[in-house]
Design a protein around this motif. Structure first.
Motif, PDB file in Angstrom:
ATOM      1  N   ARG A   1     -26.762  -0.341 -40.713  1.00 48.05           N
ATOM      2  CA  ARG A   1     -26.303  -1.511 -40.212  1.00 48.05           C
ATOM      3  C   ARG A   1     -26.547  -2.828 -41.268  1.00 48.05           C
ATOM      4  O   ARG A   1     -25.584  -3.368 -41.189  1.00 48.05           O
TER       5      ARG A   1
ATOM      6  N   GLU B   1     -18.500   1.322 -37.786  1.00 46.98           N
ATOM      7  CA  GLU B   1     -18.050   1.499 -39.052  1.00 46.98           C
ATOM      8  C   GLU B   1     -16.644   2.476 -39.072  1.00 46.98           C
ATOM      9  O   GLU B   1     -16.099   2.106 -40.129  1.00 46.98           O
TER      10      GLU B   1
ATOM     11  N   LEU C   1     -25.746  -7.407 -36.388  1.00 49.42           N
ATOM     12  CA  LEU C   1     -25.995  -6.462 -37.316  1.00 49.42           C
ATOM     13  C   LEU C   1     -27.600  -6.714 -37.983  1.00 49.42           C
ATOM     14  O   LEU C   1     -28.388  -5.740 -38.126  1.00 49.42           O
TER      15      LEU C   1
ATOM     16  N   LEU D   1     -22.695   1.527 -33.294  1.00 44.20           N
ATOM     17  CA  LEU D   1     -22.780   1.282 -34.690  1.00 44.20           C
ATOM     18  C   LEU D   1     -21.608   2.481 -35.308  1.00 44.20           C
ATOM     19  O   LEU D   1     -20.840   2.021 -36.220  1.00 44.20           O
TER      20      LEU D   1
END
Length: 400
Positions: free
Chosen positions: A251, A235, A314, A231
């Motif tokens: 998420r 990002e 996600l 994650l």
């Protein structure tokens, strides 16, 4: 689930003959494929008498299994073989486009296509006709797509009960038969200790994600740390920074930001409180713009497609799957394979699994329409049975 952008949708009807499915059953081709490609080495069927009883009564039978793995449709071939029947199944159109051989095999085994990005009258009519005439049992997965979370059930789609109710009305009028739904719980169990296999896969994932391995961490902590590291990477790639907050908050925020950017790129407006509905709307918009006159470049549509796939990943995580005190060997294998799909595009299926296929009780389908303004009781009936069976079956997995 993939979005096909290189050709417009064309309905693919099922193969109606019995020769091919009979040959597939006789020579155990499903067994070979599941063992080689999906790692499913053995199976057992429970309460199959409910299925056989419905066949004896010549009812229209809708088989409604949970859907956690790509193996599920083929696994349903095992009870069909034991009950000495053939089946039809509705399958996403992208599966017919993976290769010529895949498309050929799916159709010969009774599969027919459904366009998930738009209304598909031919597919719905085919399903209703199969059920109303009781030609063969029909397999429809009410979750729609896979989840790799065998102990969880996603939201069920109303389309399954729409087909069942429509078929019940037609069957009652034309054939004097009834239509029933049989919920089917599919549960995969580990045949051997998963420790060495999981550790080997995690070593490879840590190298790929450039995540340092801490020797003191156990398997569950390592998987959780890899998910968070993945994650972080997403990002940084999309937002340029790692955001604060819990894994769940981050998420969902990232998925929302991605969908906002896609709307801006495509000039669409798919804002919705239901994130799953919003993803489906964006998928439909991408396909619509691809095959109709549009000023949007195809490269932009392909890029948006990749981002939609990321959004699906996600929004479909269960944040408690490995931290709710019920972590099992199966959940660990599932989450590891999900990470492999995310990172490598494909999971390693060389860990041996055992499939349990448990049939629920018959649900009689009324000929009337579903009540307005409330959840269809047929949907609730399917959900209740599937959830209860999965809870019981999950107790057969070994704790970690």
């Amino acid at each position: 689930m993939s979005v096909v952008l290189d050709r417009p949708y064309r309905f693919i009807p099922p193969h109606r003959g019995n020769l091919w499915p009979s040959l597939i059953q006789r020579f155990r081709i499903v067994d070979y494929y599941l063992r080689l490609k999906e790692g499913v080495h053995s199976f057992e069927c429970r309460n199959i008498e409910a299925f056989e009883h419905a066949l004896e009564e010549q009812k229209g039978i809708l088989l409604s299994p949970n859907h956690c793995r790509y193996a599920d449709p083929l696994v349903m071939g095992w009870p069909a073989r034991l009950a000495k029947t053939h089946v039809y199944a509705m399958a996403s159109w992208h599966l017919f486009n993976k290769s010529w051989l895949d498309g050929f095999a799916i159709r010969k085994m009774g599969g027919f296509s459904i366009n998930r990005e738009a209304s598909d009258r031919q597919s719905l009519e085919t399903a209703i006709d199969i059920l109303s005439s009781a030609e063969r049992p029909l397999i429809l997965f009410p979750e729609g797509t896979t989840s790799r979370m065998n102990d969880r059930l996603k939201d069920l789609l109303d389309g399954v009960t729409f087909i069942a109710r429509s078929a019940a009305r037609r069957s009652q009028k034309k054939h004097g038969r009834s239509v029933v739904i049989l919920p089917v719980a599919i549960k995969y169990l580990c045949k051997t200790d998963c420790t060495s296999w999981v550790e080997e896969q995690l070593d490879q994932l840590e190298i790929f994600l450039k995540a340092n391995h801490k020797k003191s961490q156990n398997k569950v902590d390592r998987v959780g740390r890899l998910l968070e590291h993945w994650l972080n990477c997403q990002e940084l790639k999309i937002l340029g920074e790692v955001k604060p907050g819990s894994f769940q908050e981050r998420r969902l925020q990232l998925a929302s930001e991605i969908m906002n950017r896609i709307d801006e790129q495509l000039g669409t407006s798919t804002d919705s409180e239901d994130v799953h509905g919003r993803v489906r709307s964006i998928r439909s918009e991408i396909v619509l713009k691809c095959f109709e006159e549009s000023s949007v470049d195809i490269s932009v549509l392909k890029s948006a497609t990749k981002l939609v796939v990321l959004c699906q990943e996600l929004i479909t995580f269960d944040d408690d799957y490995l931290v709710d005190g019920g972590v099992t060997d199966v959940r660990l294998v599932e989450t590891t394979q999900r990470l492999q799909e995310i990172c490598f595009g494909k999971a390693r299926q060389n860990f041996p699994l055992h499939a349990v296929i448990q049939f629920g009780d018959q649900i009689d389908v009324p000929a009337g329409k579903s009540p307005r303004g409330q959840r269809d009781p047929l949907v609730e009936g399917i959900r209740d049975q599937l959830e209860n069976m999965l809870v019981q079956l999950s107790q057969e997995a070994l704790p970690c």
